[in-house]
Each structure stands twice: as structure tokens, then as C-alpha cells.
Design a protein around this motif. Sequence first.
Motif: not given
Lengths: 773, 142
Positions: B70-71, B76, B79, B91, B94-95, B97-98, B101-102, B110
Motif C-alpha cells: 500500500p505504500h 498509486w 492507478l 480521481q 487525487a490519486l 497527489q496520494r 505524498a508517498l 513526483m
Amino acid sequence: MTSTSLRQRLRERLTPDNIRRALWFGLLVFAAYILYLDHVVRTEFERKSWAIPARVYARPLELFPGEKLTRARLFEELKFLHYRIASTTLTPGSYSRHGNDVDLVTRPFTFWNGPTPATALALHFADGKLAALQNLATGVPVSLARLNPVLIGRIYPADRSDRQLITLSEAPPDLVNGLISVEDRSFYTNYGVDPRGMARALWTMLRGDGVQGGSTLTQQLVKNLFLGPQRTLRRKFTEVIMALLLNLHYTKQQILEAYLNEVYLGQEGNHAIRGFGEASKFYFDEPLSQIDLAQSALLVALVRGPSYYDPRLHPRHALARRNLVLKELLQQRHITQAQYAQAIREPLGIAVAPPLSASPYPAFLDLVRRQLLRDYPANELRSAGLRVITTLDPEIEVAAEHALTTRLARLETEQHLPADSLEGAVVVTNSQTGEVQAIVGGRDPQFEGFDRALDAFRPVGSLIKPAIYLTALEQPGSYTLATLLEDTPLSVQESRGVIWAPRNYDRRFHGLVPLPTALANSYNVATVRLGLKLGLPAVMNTIRELGIRHALPEYQASLLGADSLTPIEVAQMYQTLANGGFRVPLRAVRDVLDAGGHPLQRFSLKVTQVVPPGPVYLLTYALQGVVNHGTAVGLAQYVSPDLHAAGKTGTTQNLRDSWFAGFTGNHVAVVWVGRDDDKPTGLTGATGAMTVWGKTMAQIDPEPLNPPRPADVDMAWVDPATGLRADSGCPGAVRIPFIHGSAPVQSAPCASRSPIRVLKTWFQRLFGHQSGI
Amino acid sequence: MVALRSLMPLLSALALLLDACTLLQPATGFSFDSSNVAVVSLFNTARQDRRAGNLSAADATLERALRIEPHNAALWQALARVRLAQGRYRQAEALAQRASALSGKDKALMSQDWRIIGKAREQSGNPTGAQDAYRKADELMR
């Protein structure tokens, strides 16, 4: 009127015309009758036998090399799946074990991405891991495989909630063959009736030996579906017509499937056992697909007379008839001599107590039903034979149920509470994907009643505090983890002129306290002061952003959690924190396939960034402090401190509600403990709910929590007592995260840039190391 | 002795470098790294599915991989690409951005995230937001 005149008048009327008219009329009535029967047959049959319920499955267990999976956990899963230990050759749904190795053959299953055939796998376990995974036949390494998922329940038509409806493919071939051999050999070729059989039956009846037999399976189905057990000639006639009509409208497979689900096979009190699926549960406590040859033969034997051949009341009758069925199977060459010889030696294999529970996980199924009802009309859900793949992890579910029931019993003893007075609820989710992995709705998990995890609205107490601290940390110009908060007496004028003076749990005031300490020790006064400074609307907005949908009353007491939430709502709120500020709606369903296994709908992962990652990272650091040295320090009795879990205790007035919410690297879990009658429990969040949380986590082997540090977060040394910049060498100095540019600039006396320190180092340089200043 | 001591930092730096090399070794070409063969195979399957236009299969496969790791920022991000192709721009953003963040210190990854955000904004009729995102993506590559 004399008899002659009557005869004469009759003769006058019986003209050819009149006779023709009467014949036509009779034919018309007969046709109308047939049409009526046709209508009855079709509507009733469609209504009853097409009601194949939605089948609900748990998450499939993934298998891949390096997976954290012990052999014991695999065996647990295989037990849920009713896999058998293979004696000789492996067939789908069986396994064998040799030391640290397990060989198994999966059962085929159709997933969203298509059918997965049965696969033979060799598994090697070492160091608590699935160390290697190979194709059993070829020895080629396999990078990923999955087991077929555990069937966890069905969503039934409303009027038959406890039926174990089955599809034809679920019925063991022995059962179907036995049924046809014994009851209706010409089933596949006849027109729904068998004239020769009927002639035989008529002959017996005329001889005076009573009405009997001669019914095809189709006729028996008609009797079971539309007619009662009474036997008169008129009924027999209706039965024959209806059987012909059924045969006309439906395929043999459809008729057979309906028969398998409708035939009367026993009685429990005033509840009729109908269908082989339910009978298998009732007599053997096993799903129909799992029963063996001898058991299949016994069920077939029951068709002829469920009370006379009742295996519990008349085992000798049942055994004799079962063996007769076996013999018939042998004579029809459906089984070999060896199979026959083995089967007749078997005992009846009846389960002691007949269990009739629909699903072992009613609370989770409740959530599934609610999620599906948002997208499917209720009748489609109950009748279209949908296949629903959910997110339930049976291992975690069982662990949470066990933790709740055992801890509540212990707590009652310790607190001298009446037995069974405490209730509770548990929600466990995957912290990153938002998948709900376990739901416990009460201490009797099998009870299909009030589901506390979804429906119990209870004041949340201090569980609300993280929302206040997060609101503060979102303003790095004003609040950091080094900010000192005032924990000093406070009186607030409430709207109606009432004075509210919040107090701390220990009834003391602690003066200036660092922000993380106030959260770790759950100081009420410091928190209320902070919340009032931030403003209630700002705090309530954060609560909404974190995922609480319904409107909450905005009182000052809301800052101490006077408002009520359900455990699953709390889980949604903490999910957003565990996810670094990204809200992920909790999901219980992954995807839905239609009866044929075709993809219908996916409930895909959705995320919304609601809070920047920086402040959430800081809050998580503070919540880890709650577990490390705050109110939840006792968690170390259950899980290793190396887990770095983040969490918060919650206790409400007079110790009525005991809460704990927290997260690890891969799970969010929320526990509520309290009483249905709202009486005090004598438990705080830490003495009650936290122990259930700890016991659950201890059993599911969670990952440590190490959230990735966002790009805009720096680490800096501070002196917690003053909240000023410090050096790593300063006594008591701590290294804590700050949003970029928000770390204190002013240095504490100990730090190298402070005036005293500069002087000190100058002296050190002058006089060597140990200057003593 | 002294010589050895002065060599120590060099040696440990070398060791670290070697470590980093093995860790960052792209498992399948491209910039995807995972030590987990299951995740690598799912990632590749999903990419094939996405390129073949089978977006719902790619979606399901990537979620399967995310349950295992998951990390993993790259998952991500993948996706997010699927959502972009599905036309679900909010979406996708947002994904991404997720993912960002990881991404930790992986600026290249990035930067790709911000490029996806830019595309999502552009296609949902937000050219100014898109320009901001592209600028951010460029800054990260500098």
C-alpha cells in the motif's frame, strides 16, 4: 311432474345442436382451466425457483513468495473453505502436508478479471513466511496465486430467510444420479409424466391397495410447489396437467434445480426443511457441495418419506433405505463396486445439533447489504443470483470476535458487573485502501439483531480531540508540536447563561503544557481552551472533512466529544488520519458479478485529499505519543512498542462509554465498550476498549506504523519545557517534526545559539573540556 | 590504523551506494521498483491491460497490488493513469497527489505525478491549474 315427462323433455333438449353446444362449452371451460393452470404454474414457478439469492464471498487469500503467512494461518483459511486432507491424489479443494511444505489444489473460481482454473501449488514455509511458491506439476516458480474465496452468506428473498438455496452445479453428481435412479428414471426423456408408471399406479389403486407412487420428479415438484399432500383423482388430474405444462415451459435443468430446492425433506418444530441445501445443513451441518456418496444416498432416501426415514428418529429405516439407494446407483452403473462397498459400510454421519444460522458474520453482511442497496434494487439483489466479492478477512473477523467476547467476560469479573451486561463493537479496516476487514456488532457475533458497529450512536468523548489538534496544526504559523497550551481553570458562559467549567480526568490543572503532552494525557481544559481559540466552526469543519457526514450539534461540550457517532463513523474519521489526510470511503464490497460470472460492477478505490499531509504527519506523531507515554501506554501489554501505533482513548461521563480508536501501518481499528441500557461500566477507554483493541491486534500481526515524511516537513530539536530550539545534546531535548519554516527560531538556554551557551562554549574552548559551568 | 579509519567513511559510503543500486534496480525496465515478484507481475499486467484499453481490468489488478504494497508510490501513480484514461479527472488528480505524498525523495516520480495532475486539470477545463502543475513538475526535474 312424472318421470316420463322428464325423460321426454330431456330427449327434446338433446338435439345434436345442443349436444354440440354443450361440448363446445365444456371444451371452453376446459381450455380456460388449462389457461388458468398455465398461469399459476408460470407465475408461481418464476416467483419461487428463480429466487436464487446473491452469494456473498470473503476476500480471496492471496499467495505469493515472501508473504507474511504462517502455515497455521493457511490451515485456518483451508478450514473456512472446507478443503480436505487428501489421502492419495490431490483433487481441487484438497491439500496434503509434509513438514514445512503444503501441497494443495485450488478450486476454480471466476473473479472480476475472468475465470481462474484449479491450480496445483507447492508451498514452502519458513520464518513465519510463505518462503516459496511453485507449480506442483512443473516445479516452475509462481509469483502470485489466490485461493477461491470463502462463501460467507447469501442475501435471500424476504419470505424465506433461512433457505440454503443451491444451483444445480452445486449438487453432488451422486445425489442427482441417485435421485433420478430411484425416483424417475425417465426424467430426461419423459414429458413431465410417465404413462407407464401411471398405469402401474392406477392398477394398484384399482386392486384396492391404496393410492401410491408413479409420480415423476416433475409431478412431485408440482405437488410440492402448488398442491398439498392430499391425493384425490381430481388432484391427480390437475397434477398431470401442471406437470405437462411445466415440462413445456422449462428445461429439464430448470425443473431439476427447482426440485432440488423445493422438495420436502424433514421437519424441525413447525419449520419445514425444504430443499437439499437446507437438508444437508440440517442433517449433516455441511454445505451440500461437501457431502460424500453415502450422505447423498441418505438424502435421496428421505424423499420417499422424511418422517418414516428420519435418520435421527428411525436410524434403522434410514440406513436400510440409504443402502437401497446405493444399490440402485450401483445397478445403474453410476458408481463402482468399490465405491459401493465403501459407502454401505459408512455410518449415517448425522450432526448432533441441527444448526440453521444463515451466516456466521451477520454484522458484516449487514454492511454489505447496505452498500449494495445503494446500487441495486432489493428484488434484483435477492433474485438475480449475483456473486458479491467482499473485503471481509475471516482471520481478522475471528480474531476481533474472540478478543471482544473474551475481554468483555474478563472485564465483567474484574469490575464486578453482572454477567453479560457489557456490550461492544469492533471495526477493523485496511488503513490504506479503506476496505472493511472485520465488523463485530456485539458480543454474540452470530446474533442477527442490533448491529452496534453500524447503528449504536454513542458519545465519543476524547476520540474527537484529534480533530481539534489537527485544526490547530493546519495553522503552522500559530501552532506547532512545540506550542505550549494553557491547562488552567476555565469557565465558559454557555448560551442559556449556564456556566460550564470543564475539568480534567485527574481533577487537577497542569499549567503550561506542550501541545503533544496535552493530547497524550487527554487534558480536557487545555483542549477546550485550544478549541475555543480555533473556533467551534473550524473544528466542526475538520470533523466533516475527516468523513463524518451527518450534521452534529455544535456545543462547546462538543469539544469534549458530547456528540454521538457510531463505531464505523469513527473508523471513517481515523481512516483519513491513517491515510495521511486523504479520505478514502470505507468499502465492504469489491465487485459484483452476475449469475454467469460476468463482471457487473466494481466499487473502485476513491480518494479525496481533505487535509494537507504535513499537519496529519504531525498529528500522527502526537497520537503515537498517546500510545508511547500517554493514556494508552498500557497497550504495550498487548502489542510491541516497536509497532509505533497511533491511537486515542475515549471515556464519557460517569464511565458510560469506553472507546479506543487507532491505527498501525496496515490497519485502522475502532472499539466501543458500554452497556445497552447506558448505565456506567466503571471502565475508561484504556481499561476497557483499549484492551480489546490490543488483543485483536496481537492476533493479526500488524505492520509497524512509519508514515512517510512529507516533503514540507523538517525535523528539529526542541526543549519541550520551553518550546524553544535546542541542541541534540541538551538534556531532555526532543527531535520533532515541523512544517517547513515553523520550527521555533528562539533558542533554549542549553542550545548553542543561546547567549548562555555561547558563553559556555567560549569557556570550554578556553579551559578545555570539563569546565564545570 | 589511521589510514583504515580514514577509509571507513568511504567504504561505508560505497556499501550504501551498492545497496542503493540493488534496491533501485528497475525490476522490469521503466522506473518501477519493488522487491516483491507478485507486485511486479501485477504492475506489468496492469500496464498491458491499460495499454490494451482494458481499463477496468487494470484497475482491479492495481488495487490487488496495492493491497500487497500500500505504500508503493508507483502503484498509486499507475492507478492515477488508469483514472486519467477513464476520464475520471478528479480521481486522477487525487490519486496522483496520494502518489506524490508517498514518493519521499524520488523527485522524478513526483514530477510524473504532477504531470498527471496537469493533464487531469487540462482535460477537465482548468488550464491555469494545469500550468501550475506543469511548472511544479518542471521544478522537480531541475
